[in-house]
Design a protein around this motif. Structure first.
Motif, PDB file in Angstrom:
ATOM      1  N   THR A   1      26.216 -49.330  50.739  1.00 40.11           N
ATOM      2  CA  THR A   1      24.956 -49.080  51.431  1.00 40.11           C
ATOM      3  C   THR A   1      24.040 -50.302  51.365  1.00 40.11           C
ATOM      4  O   THR A   1      24.231 -51.190  50.531  1.00 40.11           O
ATOM      5  N   ASN A   2      23.050 -50.311  52.228  1.00 45.68           N
ATOM      6  CA  ASN A   2      22.023 -51.353  52.171  1.00 45.68           C
ATOM      7  C   ASN A   2      20.959 -50.967  51.147  1.00 45.68           C
ATOM      8  O   ASN A   2      19.790 -50.758  51.463  1.00 45.68           O
ATOM      9  N   GLY A   3      21.362 -50.843  49.912  1.00 48.72           N
ATOM     10  CA  GLY A   3      20.429 -50.547  48.837  1.00 48.72           C
ATOM     11  C   GLY A   3      20.316 -49.061  48.546  1.00 48.72           C
ATOM     12  O   GLY A   3      20.926 -48.212  49.199  1.00 48.72           O
ATOM     13  N   ALA A   4      19.479 -48.743  47.542  1.00 50.51           N
ATOM     14  CA  ALA A   4      19.360 -47.367  47.070  1.00 50.51           C
ATOM     15  C   ALA A   4      18.648 -46.465  48.056  1.00 50.51           C
ATOM     16  O   ALA A   4      18.967 -45.280  48.155  1.00 50.51           O
ATOM     17  N   THR A   5      17.676 -46.983  48.800  1.00 51.18           N
ATOM     18  CA  THR A   5      16.944 -46.129  49.736  1.00 51.18           C
ATOM     19  C   THR A   5      17.877 -45.563  50.794  1.00 51.18           C
ATOM     20  O   THR A   5      17.842 -44.362  51.098  1.00 51.18           O
ATOM     21  N   GLY A   6      18.730 -46.423  51.350  1.00 54.86           N
ATOM     22  CA  GLY A   6      19.708 -45.929  52.311  1.00 54.86           C
ATOM     23  C   GLY A   6      20.677 -44.955  51.677  1.00 54.86           C
ATOM     24  O   GLY A   6      21.046 -43.943  52.282  1.00 54.86           O
ATOM     25  N   GLY A   7      21.068 -45.220  50.431  1.00 53.82           N
ATOM     26  CA  GLY A   7      22.004 -44.342  49.749  1.00 53.82           C
ATOM     27  C   GLY A   7      21.417 -42.965  49.487  1.00 53.82           C
ATOM     28  O   GLY A   7      22.062 -41.941  49.728  1.00 53.82           O
ATOM     29  N   MET A   8      20.176 -42.913  48.999  1.00 53.80           N
ATOM     30  CA  MET A   8      19.580 -41.611  48.705  1.00 53.80           C
ATOM     31  C   MET A   8      19.291 -40.840  49.983  1.00 53.80           C
ATOM     32  O   MET A   8      19.414 -39.610  50.016  1.00 53.80           O
ATOM     33  N   THR A   9      18.934 -41.550  51.063  1.00 46.92           N
ATOM     34  CA  THR A   9      18.679 -40.868  52.332  1.00 46.92           C
ATOM     35  C   THR A   9      19.947 -40.224  52.863  1.00 46.92           C
ATOM     36  O   THR A   9      19.951 -39.061  53.291  1.00 46.92           O
ATOM     37  N   VAL A  10      21.044 -40.965  52.860  1.00 46.88           N
ATOM     38  CA  VAL A  10      22.317 -40.421  53.324  1.00 46.88           C
ATOM     39  C   VAL A  10      22.753 -39.258  52.435  1.00 46.88           C
ATOM     40  O   VAL A  10      23.250 -38.231  52.919  1.00 46.88           O
ATOM     41  N   ALA A  11      22.563 -39.391  51.124  1.00 43.85           N
ATOM     42  CA  ALA A  11      22.937 -38.313  50.211  1.00 43.85           C
ATOM     43  C   ALA A  11      22.149 -37.043  50.515  1.00 43.85           C
ATOM     44  O   ALA A  11      22.710 -35.942  50.567  1.00 43.85           O
ATOM     45  N   LEU A  12      20.851 -37.178  50.736  1.00 39.73           N
ATOM     46  CA  LEU A  12      20.028 -36.010  51.057  1.00 39.73           C
ATOM     47  C   LEU A  12      20.424 -35.404  52.394  1.00 39.73           C
ATOM     48  O   LEU A  12      20.484 -34.175  52.536  1.00 39.73           O
ATOM     49  N   MET A  13      20.703 -36.236  53.378  1.00 38.60           N
ATOM     50  CA  MET A  13      21.158 -35.727  54.669  1.00 38.60           C
ATOM     51  C   MET A  13      22.468 -34.953  54.532  1.00 38.60           C
ATOM     52  O   MET A  13      22.733 -34.019  55.293  1.00 38.60           O
ATOM     53  N   SER A  14      23.284 -35.323  53.556  1.00 37.59           N
ATOM     54  CA  SER A  14      24.612 -34.730  53.401  1.00 37.59           C
ATOM     55  C   SER A  14      24.586 -33.382  52.698  1.00 37.59           C
ATOM     56  O   SER A  14      25.517 -32.585  52.861  1.00 37.59           O
ATOM     57  N   VAL A  15      23.546 -33.116  51.900  1.00 37.73           N
ATOM     58  CA  VAL A  15      23.560 -31.890  51.084  1.00 37.73           C
ATOM     59  C   VAL A  15      22.380 -30.962  51.346  1.00 37.73           C
ATOM     60  O   VAL A  15      22.404 -29.811  50.893  1.00 37.73           O
ATOM     61  N   ALA A  16      21.344 -31.419  52.051  1.00 34.28           N
ATOM     62  CA  ALA A  16      20.129 -30.616  52.229  1.00 34.28           C
ATOM     63  C   ALA A  16      19.827 -30.448  53.710  1.00 34.28           C
ATOM     64  O   ALA A  16      19.081 -31.248  54.294  1.00 34.28           O
ATOM     65  N   PRO A  17      20.369 -29.424  54.361  1.00 40.08           N
ATOM     66  CA  PRO A  17      20.090 -29.213  55.780  1.00 40.08           C
ATOM     67  C   PRO A  17      18.628 -28.856  56.004  1.00 40.08           C
ATOM     68  O   PRO A  17      17.939 -28.405  55.078  1.00 40.08           O
ATOM     69  N   PRO A  18      18.106 -29.056  57.212  1.00 42.76           N
ATOM     70  CA  PRO A  18      16.720 -28.692  57.508  1.00 42.76           C
ATOM     71  C   PRO A  18      16.423 -27.249  57.126  1.00 42.76           C
ATOM     72  O   PRO A  18      17.222 -26.343  57.367  1.00 42.76           O
ATOM     73  N   GLY A  19      15.279 -27.046  56.499  1.00 39.77           N
ATOM     74  CA  GLY A  19      14.879 -25.718  56.066  1.00 39.77           C
ATOM     75  C   GLY A  19      15.271 -25.379  54.650  1.00 39.77           C
ATOM     76  O   GLY A  19      14.760 -24.414  54.084  1.00 39.77           O
ATOM     77  N   SER A  20      16.179 -26.146  54.065  1.00 40.46           N
ATOM     78  CA  SER A  20      16.574 -25.893  52.675  1.00 40.46           C
ATOM     79  C   SER A  20      15.570 -26.557  51.734  1.00 40.46           C
ATOM     80  O   SER A  20      14.633 -27.222  52.164  1.00 40.46           O
ATOM     81  N   THR A  21      15.777 -26.366  50.434  1.00 44.55           N
ATOM     82  CA  THR A  21      14.835 -26.879  49.440  1.00 44.55           C
ATOM     83  C   THR A  21      15.564 -27.763  48.441  1.00 44.55           C
ATOM     84  O   THR A  21      16.667 -27.441  47.994  1.00 44.55           O
TER      85      THR A  21
ATOM     86  N   PHE B   1      13.603 -30.959  55.148  1.00 41.55           N
ATOM     87  CA  PHE B   1      13.853 -30.084  54.013  1.00 41.55           C
ATOM     88  C   PHE B   1      12.574 -29.931  53.193  1.00 41.55           C
ATOM     89  O   PHE B   1      11.620 -30.700  53.348  1.00 41.55           O
ATOM     90  N   ASN B   2      12.537 -28.917  52.373  1.00 35.58           N
ATOM     91  CA  ASN B   2      11.382 -28.653  51.523  1.00 35.58           C
ATOM     92  C   ASN B   2      11.606 -29.281  50.150  1.00 35.58           C
ATOM     93  O   ASN B   2      12.743 -29.491  49.734  1.00 35.58           O
ATOM     94  N   LEU B   3      10.514 -29.526  49.463  1.00 40.56           N
ATOM     95  CA  LEU B   3      10.582 -30.221  48.190  1.00 40.56           C
ATOM     96  C   LEU B   3       9.788 -29.425  47.165  1.00 40.56           C
ATOM     97  O   LEU B   3       8.655 -29.003  47.428  1.00 40.56           O
ATOM     98  N   VAL B   4      10.373 -29.199  45.995  1.00 37.99           N
ATOM     99  CA  VAL B   4       9.654 -28.523  44.920  1.00 37.99           C
ATOM    100  C   VAL B   4       9.754 -29.375  43.663  1.00 37.99           C
ATOM    101  O   VAL B   4      10.844 -29.815  43.268  1.00 37.99           O
ATOM    102  N   GLY B   5       8.610 -29.662  43.068  1.00 37.96           N
ATOM    103  CA  GLY B   5       8.576 -30.448  41.840  1.00 37.96           C
ATOM    104  C   GLY B   5       8.658 -29.544  40.625  1.00 37.96           C
ATOM    105  O   GLY B   5       7.871 -28.596  40.490  1.00 37.96           O
ATOM    106  N   LEU B   6       9.580 -29.831  39.730  1.00 39.30           N
ATOM    107  CA  LEU B   6       9.810 -28.986  38.555  1.00 39.30           C
ATOM    108  C   LEU B   6       9.175 -29.598  37.304  1.00 39.30           C
ATOM    109  O   LEU B   6       9.082 -30.820  37.175  1.00 39.30           O
ATOM    110  N   PRO B   7       8.743 -28.760  36.370  1.00 35.57           N
ATOM    111  CA  PRO B   7       8.134 -29.270  35.132  1.00 35.57           C
ATOM    112  C   PRO B   7       9.089 -30.185  34.375  1.00 35.57           C
ATOM    113  O   PRO B   7      10.309 -29.988  34.390  1.00 35.57           O
ATOM    114  N   ILE B   8       8.515 -31.174  33.710  1.00 33.85           N
ATOM    115  CA  ILE B   8       9.288 -32.130  32.923  1.00 33.85           C
ATOM    116  C   ILE B   8       8.709 -32.220  31.519  1.00 33.85           C
ATOM    117  O   ILE B   8       7.547 -31.875  31.279  1.00 33.85           O
ATOM    118  N   ASP B   9       9.530 -32.684  30.601  1.00 31.25           N
ATOM    119  CA  ASP B   9       9.055 -33.032  29.268  1.00 31.25           C
ATOM    120  C   ASP B   9       9.521 -34.445  28.957  1.00 31.25           C
ATOM    121  O   ASP B   9       9.890 -35.202  29.868  1.00 31.25           O
TER     122      ASP B   9
END
Length: 461
Positions: A166-186, A206-214
């Motif tokens: 890929t052309n760097g991590a941004t392209g990689g994460m975008t393609v990964a998200l397109m591959s596993v998170a169809p529109p309307g999913s979370t 897709f929708n995004l939900v932020g989860l608590p962290i420690d």
């Protein structure tokens, strides 16, 4: 007013998020059209037998996702034709400002010389396939094989057939998200996470939900609860220091998250752009859940910024989806840049630059510890930044503005905020974007602001 209504039988806890998800799916499916007016908070609460506060939170969540616009005195309206958000990156600053906002590796004249030498080598050694072919399968078999060797240094064993260049991590994460998170999913992620995820979720639908962290990253129970009560299709996680809070997730937490993901059959997208720069760490999440983890790494933050090339390793179940989405969104990575990365991996130059970078950032963390003595902050010895919570009497916006007036640019913590949970003001400070003397001076300004009189600082803005 629209005739479509949420189904109360489908509402799960947390009710506001489940209700927002129903509206989001209706909007994406076209059952709610742009400009349609939604029921009033009171009317919908009475109809669904929910509290007005629950409906209000659901509408606020839809507004946060960019799907609904609220107009005072008129009501709430579907907004599918969204305005463009502000750019998700922090712009480069003029030369007179000490820029501690952009996350960059430490660079010296040596790095430019190395890249010039590589370009000279490329002029003599460029293969015909990289210059003349339009077919990724013709260009990249050798690069994928070398990429598999590099991923071993990241702690991951993977077949070259499962690697996309890929052309760097941004392209990689975008393609990964397109591959596993169809529109309307979370997609679930850290409550304080990647600053491009919010606009990317809007663009991809897709929708995004932020989860608590420690101090160890995402809480497994929070992920389990979210998967039980919402349409979670994937988890995006940055477990190894590159996350804003500089957290290094331990092996136990990684195994726990992998188990939760397996139980609910969700995908994992692991962003590991620092790769082998982080010397002592647990194996990647892809090691604990290889059948469902899409692993992203790259070279630009650990060797030279101009080497914008990376790898996306996907399990067998996602290989075809990744290949197709990479084709339609990128076609293929830039072959000539890939040639340099492949040469540097094969001849040891890439790892040599990583080792150099590791020592450089450790020196800079020593500087930070010296200048910020007595100030509470979070960092990792192999990371590129530090996370600095602000005292309760300091506003984040005011503190960043005051630093800028004194010639120092720092990144506001709210830029990385994913969750709407209660927020503690903080700033992120890059350790690699300037010279050591500028870093020392910039951190000195930050220290003086922290130790100064906040009322006096307010008057100075």
């Amino acid at each position: 007013m629209t005739l479509w209504r949420p189904d109360p039988a489908l509402i799960r806890r947390p009710a506001y998020l489940s209700l927002a998800d129903q509206f989001a799916r209706a909007i994406h499916d076209g059952r709610l059209e742009n400009g349609e007016r939604l029921p009033t908070h009171r009317a919908l609460a009475d109809e669904l037998k929910l509290s007005v506060q629950t409906v209000s939170r659901a509408y606020e969540e839809l507004i946060r996702r960019g799907l609904v616009a609220g107009e005072v005195g008129r009501g709430s309206f579907v907004q599918t034709q969204r305005r463009e958000p502000d750019p998700p990156y922090l712009p480069e600053r003029p030369g007179e400002v000490i820029d501690l906002s952009i996350l960059k590796p430490v660079c010296e004249p040596m790095h430019l010389e190395r890249l010039k030498q590589a370009l000279g080598w490329l002029a003599d050694a460029l293969p015909a396939s990289s210059a003349l072919s339009f077919r990724p399968n013709t260009v990249f078999p050798r690069h994928r094989a070398v990429g598999a060797d590099w991923l071993k240094t990241c702690g991951l064993e993977v077949s070259p057939q499962n690697i996309t260049v890929t052309n760097g991590a941004t392209g990689g994460m975008t393609v990964a998200l397109m591959s596993v998170a169809p529109p309307g999913s979370t997609v679930a992620t850290e409550a304080i996470g990647h600053h491009t995820l919010v606009p990317l979720a809007r663009y991809l639908g897709f929708n995004l939900v932020g989860l608590p962290i420690d101090d160890d990253g995402i809480l497994p129970d929070a992920l389990d609860d979210a998967c039980r009560h919402s349409d979670i299709r994937a988890m995006f996680v940055q477990p190894s220091v590159i996350n804003p809070t500089a957290t290094l997730m331990g092996s136990v937490r990684r195994a726990q998250l992998a188990e939760v993901a397996r139980r609910h059959d969700i995908a994992i997208i692991e962003n590991d752009v620092l790769g082998p720069l982080v010397e002592e760490r647990a194996p990647p999440l892809a090691h604990f859940a290889p059948e469902r983890t899409l692993y992203v790494t790259s070279f630009s933050k650990i060797t030279v910024p101009g080497l914008r090339i990376g790898y996306l390793a996907a399990p067998d179940r996602y290989v075809a989806a990744v290949a197709n989405r990479h084709l339609v969104s990128n076609w293929m990575a830039t072959p000539m840049v890939a040639e340099i990365a492949t040469k540097w991996v094969a001849d040891g130059s890439a790892m040599e630059l990583v080792r150099w970078q590791r020592q450089a950032v450790r020196r800079r963390l020593d500087i930070a510890a010296e200048v910020l003595a007595g100030v509470r902050f979070r960092a990792h010895r192999d990371g590129l930044h530090l996370w600095l919570p602000l005292p309760d009497d300091r506003s984040e916006e005011g503190f960043v503005a005051q630093a800028r007036l004194q010639g120092v640019a720092i990144a506001p913590g709210a830029s990385f905020r994913i969750s709407e949970a209660p927020w503690h003001a903080a700033v992120r400070i890059s350790l690699g974007s300037t010279t050591e003397s500028e870093l020392r001076a910039g951190l000195g300004v930050v220290t003086r602001l922290l130790l100064g009189d906040p009322e006096h600082l307010l008057l100075a803005i």
